[in-house]
Design an enzyme around this catalytic site. Structure first.
Site, PDB file in Angstrom:
ATOM      1  N   LYS A   1       6.310  -6.252 -19.576  1.00 31.06           N
ATOM      2  CA  LYS A   1       5.979  -5.207 -20.536  1.00 31.06           C
ATOM      3  C   LYS A   1       6.838  -5.386 -21.804  1.00 31.06           C
ATOM      4  O   LYS A   1       6.706  -6.374 -22.481  1.00 31.06           O
ATOM      5  CB  LYS A   1       6.149  -3.848 -19.877  1.00 31.06           C
ATOM      6  CG  LYS A   1       5.496  -3.764 -18.470  1.00 31.06           C
ATOM      7  CD  LYS A   1       3.985  -3.903 -18.490  1.00 31.06           C
ATOM      8  CE  LYS A   1       3.352  -4.048 -17.111  1.00 31.06           C
ATOM      9  NZ  LYS A   1       3.724  -3.057 -16.131  1.00 31.06           N
TER      10      LYS A   1
ATOM     11  N   ASP B   1      13.687   2.263 -12.271  1.00 26.62           N
ATOM     12  CA  ASP B   1      12.683   1.465 -12.981  1.00 26.62           C
ATOM     13  C   ASP B   1      12.682   1.972 -14.420  1.00 26.62           C
ATOM     14  O   ASP B   1      12.180   3.054 -14.718  1.00 26.62           O
ATOM     15  CB  ASP B   1      11.316   1.644 -12.316  1.00 26.62           C
ATOM     16  CG  ASP B   1      10.207   0.834 -12.998  1.00 26.62           C
ATOM     17  OD1 ASP B   1      10.396   0.427 -14.162  1.00 26.62           O
ATOM     18  OD2 ASP B   1       9.149   0.633 -12.369  1.00 26.62           O
TER      19      ASP B   1
ATOM     20  N   ARG C   1      14.742 -23.623  -6.873  1.00 25.42           N
ATOM     21  CA  ARG C   1      14.323 -22.280  -6.410  1.00 25.42           C
ATOM     22  C   ARG C   1      15.384 -21.240  -6.743  1.00 25.42           C
ATOM     23  O   ARG C   1      15.051 -20.174  -7.247  1.00 25.42           O
ATOM     24  CB  ARG C   1      13.930 -22.308  -4.934  1.00 25.42           C
ATOM     25  CG  ARG C   1      13.461 -20.979  -4.407  1.00 25.42           C
ATOM     26  CD  ARG C   1      12.364 -21.062  -3.336  1.00 25.42           C
ATOM     27  NE  ARG C   1      12.448 -22.183  -2.437  1.00 25.42           N
ATOM     28  CZ  ARG C   1      13.348 -22.321  -1.464  1.00 25.42           C
ATOM     29  NH1 ARG C   1      14.261 -21.388  -1.280  1.00 25.42           N
ATOM     30  NH2 ARG C   1      13.331 -23.384  -0.696  1.00 25.42           N
TER      31      ARG C   1
ATOM     32  N   TYR D   1       4.996   4.213 -10.716  1.00 29.66           N
ATOM     33  CA  TYR D   1       4.109   3.067 -10.906  1.00 29.66           C
ATOM     34  C   TYR D   1       3.289   2.849  -9.630  1.00 29.66           C
ATOM     35  O   TYR D   1       3.844   2.656  -8.549  1.00 29.66           O
ATOM     36  CB  TYR D   1       4.922   1.829 -11.258  1.00 29.66           C
ATOM     37  CG  TYR D   1       4.061   0.602 -11.447  1.00 29.66           C
ATOM     38  CD1 TYR D   1       3.211   0.494 -12.540  1.00 29.66           C
ATOM     39  CD2 TYR D   1       4.078  -0.411 -10.517  1.00 29.66           C
ATOM     40  CE1 TYR D   1       2.405  -0.606 -12.703  1.00 29.66           C
ATOM     41  CE2 TYR D   1       3.277  -1.531 -10.677  1.00 29.66           C
ATOM     42  CZ  TYR D   1       2.439  -1.622 -11.769  1.00 29.66           C
ATOM     43  OH  TYR D   1       1.638  -2.725 -11.913  1.00 29.66           O
TER      44      TYR D   1
END
Ligand code: PLP
Length: 382
Positions: free
Chosen positions: A201, A176, A52, A104
């Site tokens: 992206k 961002d 993890r 966004y």
């Protein structure tokens, strides 16, 4: 790789020069193990304990992203949203956040619902106006969130100016930078504390991986809380996706430059188009964010632009219906060009104008892309 001043483009093309030491393969294996053997004296000397938090393929992806952002450390996540949300969950209830009113959409929704439920107080401001950002600062402001160029109007935030406001307030600035990419913009060098990417992206670039990434300017206590959130929530990326992301980043520089050049050419061509009422693209000299974008972006203005078309919402939806080459889909940053009636996906309360089509320029021929959208605009307005 011993020379220390290879360019970022070179280092990314060779995935930092990592090889498989066991076989001398020039592509390292995908590390899929979820657990690691303890030493016989009960220690874990490799630092790897459990999948993890610990995975070698993930770390290879992170080392490339850290290199691209000139950051001491990076963390990858299972999606862009997971990486962004980790920045907010690492704050404490009662903390104040300043976010852009154009950003966004899914993250804005998260902030307005779960973010407030978690106890954050959040003000949404015009992030392209440094005075408005300054006016929103309170004694409890801990994080300023910016996105530049920002979805879907491609407004520009002056990163250095907002970073100075954050520093003076004792707060952090997170940017961002999904649409700017590390090729065209370096937010950490401009004073940001955290840079975020929806690696889904441009970083991956082939519309086949969901991933997110953060890189920090300083690995401080806040960064360690973000790392804890990722570990405890289990928001890590899978190893196969990390491998695809590494492969995608080998061509990041070429893809971003090609998409950005296409976007510039399309923006200029559609600015003169009879059925287009407005082109939103920071590369156009008369765009409101152009001067700041020209100062803080290097080598292009990105592959994202929007056009507003005649005939309102119906005209826009009809235009999207008539394209043959452009793919009618949400998302962005892939090698194939996408067109989207953005207001339809953002829904009620969206600041997106109904006549807007969001365009993600891919790496196809700019002439083919222009011709296809040109014929769609003409058919839709016939
Ligand atoms: C897509 C996107 C996100 C979210 O990324 P996911 O991988 O879809 O979770 C965040 N910010 C921007 C600018 C994006 O385009």
């Amino acid at each position: 790789m011993t020379k220390t001043n290879w360019t970022k483009r070179t280092l990314a093309a060779q995935a930092m020069g990592k090889i498989d030491a066991g076989t001398m393969g020039i592509v390292p294996p995908i590390h899929v193990t979820t657990t690691f053997i303890r030493d016989d004296d009960n220690q874990y000397r490799t630092g790897n304990i459990y999948g993890r938090p610990d995975n070698a393929t993930i770390r290879e992806a992170e080392s490339i992203i850290a290199m691209l952002e000139s950051a001491p450390e990076a963390l990858v996540f299972g999606s862009g949203m997971a990486s962004a949300v980790a920045c907010f969950l690492a704050l404490a209830p009662g903390d104040h956040v300043i976010a852009p009113n154009v950003m966004y959409w899914a993250l804005r929704n998260w902030l307005m619902t779960e973010g407030r439920h978690w106890g954050l107080s959040i003000d949404f401001v015009d992030m392209s106006d440094a005075k408005a950002v300054q006016a929103a600062v309170t004694a409890k402001t801990k994080l300023i969130w910016a996105e530049t160029p920002a979805n879907p109007l491609w407004s520009i935030t002056d990163i250095a100016a907002v970073a100075a406001i954050a520093r003076k307030a004792g707060a952090r600035l997170a940017v961002d930078s999904t649409c700017a990419t590390p090729i065209l913009s370096q937010p950490l060098a401009l004073g940001a504390d955290i840079v975020m990417h929806a690696a889904t992206k441009y970083l991956n670039g082939h519309s086949d991986v969901l991933a997110g990434a953060l890189a920090c300017r300083t690995p401080d206590a806040y960064w360690e809380r973000i790392r804890m959130v990722r570990k405890n929530v289990g928001a890590i990326l899978g190893p196969f996706e990390a491998f695809l992301l590494i492969r995608g980043m080998r061509t990041l520089d070429l893809r971003v430059r090609a998409a950005s050049a296409n976007a510039m050419q399309l923006a200029e061509a559609f600015a003169r188009h009879p059925q287009v009422t407005e082109v939103l693209y920071p590369g156009l000299p008369d765009s409101p964010g152009h001067a700041v974008a020209a100062r803080q972006m290097n080598g292009g203005f990105g592959g994202m632009l929007s056009i507003r078309v005649q005939g309102g919402e119906a005209g826009a939806i009809r235009t999207a219906k008539e394209v043959q080459l452009w793919k009618r889909a949400t998302s962005l940053g892939g090698v194939e060009s996408l067109i989207e009636h953005r207001a339809s996906i953002e829904g009620a309360g969206s600041p997106c104008p109904p006549d807007l089509l969001r365009l993600s320029a891919g790496i196809e021929s700019a002439e083919d892309l222009f011709d296809d959208l040109d014929q769609a605009l003409k058919r839709a307005h016939n």
